[in-house]
Design an enzyme around this catalytic site. Structure first.
Site, mmCIF file in Angstrom:
data_model
loop_
_atom_site.group_PDB
_atom_site.id
_atom_site.type_symbol
_atom_site.label_atom_id
_atom_site.label_comp_id
_atom_site.label_asym_id
_atom_site.label_seq_id
_atom_site.Cartn_x
_atom_site.Cartn_y
_atom_site.Cartn_z
ATOM 1 N N HIS A 1 53.592 75.214 73.888
ATOM 2 C CA HIS A 1 54.941 74.906 73.222
ATOM 3 C C HIS A 1 55.430 75.608 72.420
ATOM 4 O O HIS A 1 56.087 75.570 71.356
ATOM 5 C CB HIS A 1 54.736 73.252 73.157
ATOM 6 N N GLU B 1 54.513 91.600 90.976
ATOM 7 C CA GLU B 1 54.056 90.427 89.960
ATOM 8 C C GLU B 1 52.351 89.969 90.800
ATOM 9 O O GLU B 1 51.838 90.211 89.537
ATOM 10 C CB GLU B 1 54.265 89.475 89.561
ATOM 11 N N ASN C 1 53.985 90.610 83.169
ATOM 12 C CA ASN C 1 52.396 89.627 82.242
ATOM 13 C C ASN C 1 51.894 88.520 84.054
ATOM 14 O O ASN C 1 50.579 88.486 83.813
ATOM 15 C CB ASN C 1 53.542 88.128 82.224
ATOM 16 N N ASP C 2 51.768 88.533 84.825
ATOM 17 C CA ASP C 2 51.481 88.491 86.060
ATOM 18 C C ASP C 2 50.642 89.288 86.822
ATOM 19 O O ASP C 2 49.265 89.467 87.570
ATOM 20 C CB ASP C 2 52.517 87.139 87.257
ATOM 21 N N ARG D 1 44.614 84.972 80.097
ATOM 22 C CA ARG D 1 45.388 84.787 78.496
ATOM 23 C C ARG D 1 45.063 83.859 77.403
ATOM 24 O O ARG D 1 44.558 84.066 76.385
ATOM 25 C CB ARG D 1 46.892 85.503 78.378
ATOM 26 N N CYS E 1 61.164 93.304 83.528
ATOM 27 C CA CYS E 1 61.333 91.737 83.416
ATOM 28 C C CYS E 1 60.314 90.903 82.313
ATOM 29 O O CYS E 1 59.846 90.265 81.611
ATOM 30 C CB CYS E 1 62.760 91.411 83.939
#
Length: 587
Positions: free
Chosen positions: A198, A443, A466-467, A477, A514
């Site tokens: 968050h 991904e 990222n994935d 991560r 992306c």
């Protein structure tokens, strides 16, 4: 006090200097004692009253949200309210009081420990970080039970003590962050958290420097200590010298000046020095974010994360956003972009964003039922979304993006569902774009390694780095024990990227990036040199990436790219990347 430096996870950009304010959590190490049988129901009522008070507090915070608050904050408050109403949190501790005769605090902490242990077994980094939500909700209840509410100081005017306040905490809940709107604060430092916590999400939304995952910063930093946050480097300097403060203030002034200068590039096309045009797109979570994309000079939306429309819903499937509600959201984004393309990713939902009020969704792992797997298992939910997206395509340039594709049958079934949605709309006389573009996210390594069966059936590809990195390297991560192994320029990652862009070129279909690599200016020349012509990123980062492109000569990068793809030596790869950024190109 001697100065020292802490290293953590950088989750936003910039430098800030200020005083530390420690936000102490309610102690989870509460008093443990047994209660008499005749006191059991009174103890149950005490816990119920505390839970009811926290629900009222959350509702009050929600009602007082300023109109310019990041949209994620409201979603997080909804999630906390949902958790608090879940029987696993609101009722299970009552059973513990009745059966074991534990006091209320002990019963609540016991149940939270059980849930936390279950979350620790989950592999997905974003989902495991949601364990913090349950703990934060429990802490709010404990504060009521123990009378230990901890508040941030209210801003009384800017002076040396409260100017540039930096919040230091074990973790920060969304509800606690609502207090910040009345405080002169400029940074966050937390022991816990990762790139999807968050604190990370909200700090990026607010454009505030933050470093998370520091381990024990809240124990080492004292109240009112001077701090420097260099969030680009993931560094927090505690009790810096006057000379160091001066040096960082100078760097801060340079960054502020550079940011203003970058703003002037808003209408400048992203064209390299040798005439290669690069399309820069924005990632958005809510339709209102499209305004920021326009302000940053984006050529369109490369990734609309539609699942944010589904977050924080209660009451199961019947409370999911309807077709009309989704249409309004998609239409708003599409009309805001005024003809620019808007790529809407279909529901990428997992257990971290439960759609039904049950434990299966709450504990769904990263390798389980998520994204397209979930949508194909829940065809009515998928069909409702597809109809809304198709209807929105009548108002602008819309693309459909399918996440987590790994199998040919997933493509075939998705395309069949889209055709079915089109047929229904035709029969009802409802307008939509008959030629809407359909793409898949790359991904999962299996997708990158079997691209020929994908490119024949799709209009475009979009790489979620990222994935792709996480799955390829088998690295979480958010796990501090192995975080140092996360490497976006690992030779295997670069080979998969090269395979993907090559396959797309041969099939003559567009391919975009992306994921996080698209927004890393240190990798811009690498990606452009490899052949990527579309990059999608958070809107705030776009001007800096554009400036890097304007100073790039693609033809003169070819030799360096060949060297990078031929070597498997990480050190050599980094050396070449540094050389590429230092190159001054001729027109």
């Amino acid at each position: 006090m001697a100065s020292f430096t802490l290293q953590g996870i950088p989750v936003s950009r910039g430098i800030t200097i200020g005083r530390a304010h420690l936000l102490r959590p309610a102690a989870m190490d509460v008093r443990h004692y047994l209660i008499a049988q005749e006191q059991v129901e009174a103890e149950v009522e005490r816990l119920q009253a505390a839970i009811a008070q926290v629900q009222l507090d959350l509702q009050s915070i929600w009602a007082e949200l300023p109109t310019d608050a990041p949209t994620e904050l409201g979603a997080f408050l909804d999630v906390h309210a949902l958790i608090l109403s879940d029987p696993m949190v609101s009722e299970a501790p009552l059973d513990i009081i009745r059966t074991r005769h534990y006091n209320a605090e002990w019963a609540l902490v016991t149940q939270v420990d059980v849930l936390s242990a279950q979350f620790d077994e989950i592999e997905d980094e974003y989902l495991r970080e949601r364990k913090a939500d349950i703990q934060q909700v429990a802490e709010r209840v404990l504060k009521i039970l123990t009378g230990s509410a901890d508040q941030l100081p209210r801003a009384l005017g800017v002076d040396e003590r409260n100017a540039n306040m930096i919040v230091v905490a074990k973790d920060i809940s969304p509800a606690d962050m609502m207090q910040f709107r009345d405080v002169a604060f400029t940074g966050f430092v937390t022991d816990e958290g990762g790139t999807n916590s968050h604190t990370a999400i909200v700090s990026r939304s607010l454009g505030i420097p933050a470093v998370v995952g520091l381990g024990n910063a809240s124990q080492l930093i004292m109240q009112d200590d001077w701090l420097i946050i260099d969030s680009d480097a993931g560094v927090v300097i505690v009790a810096p010298s006057a000379l160091l403060i001066t040096q960082y203030r100078d760097q801060q002034a340079v960054l502020i000046k550079a940011k203003k200068k970058l703003g002037k590039l808003r209408k400048t096309p992203a064209i390299t020095r040798d005439g290669v045009e690069i399309t820069l797109l924005a990632n958005i979570e809510m339709p209102e974010d499209a305004h920021a994309a326009i302000e940053a000079g984006a050529s369109g939306v490369g990734l609309f994360r539609s699942e944010f429309l589904f977050m924080g819903r209660t009451g199961g499937e019947h409370q999911l956003p309807s077709e009309e509600e989704q249409l309004i959201a998609y239409k708003l984004a599409v009309q805001t972009m005024k003809g620019r393309p808007v790529t809407i990713r279909t529901l990428d939902v997992g257990a971290d964003k439960p759609l039904e009020h049950n434990e299966h969704n709450i504990l769904n792992p990263a390798l389980g039922l998520r994204a397209i797997r979930y949508c194909l298992k829940e065809p009515q939910i998928f069909m409702t979304q597809l109809r809304a997206i198709l209807r929105a395509s009548a108002f602008g340039n819309v693309h459909i993006l399918i996440p987590m594709i790994a199998h040919a049958f997933e493509i075939d079934q998705s395309l069949a569902m889209i055709e079915k949605a089109k047929s229904e709309l035709r029969a009802e006389g409802i307008a939509f774009d008959e030629d809407i573009k359909i793409g898949a996210m790359i991904e999962v390594p299996a997708a990158a390694l079997s691209l020929p069966m994908f490119v024949k059936k799709l209009d475009f590809l979009s790489i979620g780095t990222n994935d792709l990195i996480q799955y390829t390297l088998a690295i979480d991560r958010a796990d501090h024990e192995v975080a140092h192994l996360y490497n976006d320029t690992h030779p295997a990652i670069l080979q998969l990227l090269d395979m993907t862009v090559t396959a797309a070129e041969r099939a003559n279909i567009p391919v975009a990036i992306c994921g996080g690599m698209a927004g890393d200016v240190k990798l811009t020349r690498l990606l452009v040199g490899m052949g990527f012509r579309e990059l999608s990123m958070p809107a705030a980062i776009l001007p800096e990436i554009k400036q890097e492109i304007l100073g790039t000569n693609v033809r003169e990068l070819e030799g360096s790219i060949r060297k990078i793809l031929r070597t498997y030596d990480p050190k050599h790869i980094q050396e070449i990347l540094v050389e590429m950024r230092e190159q001054v190109f001729a027109i």
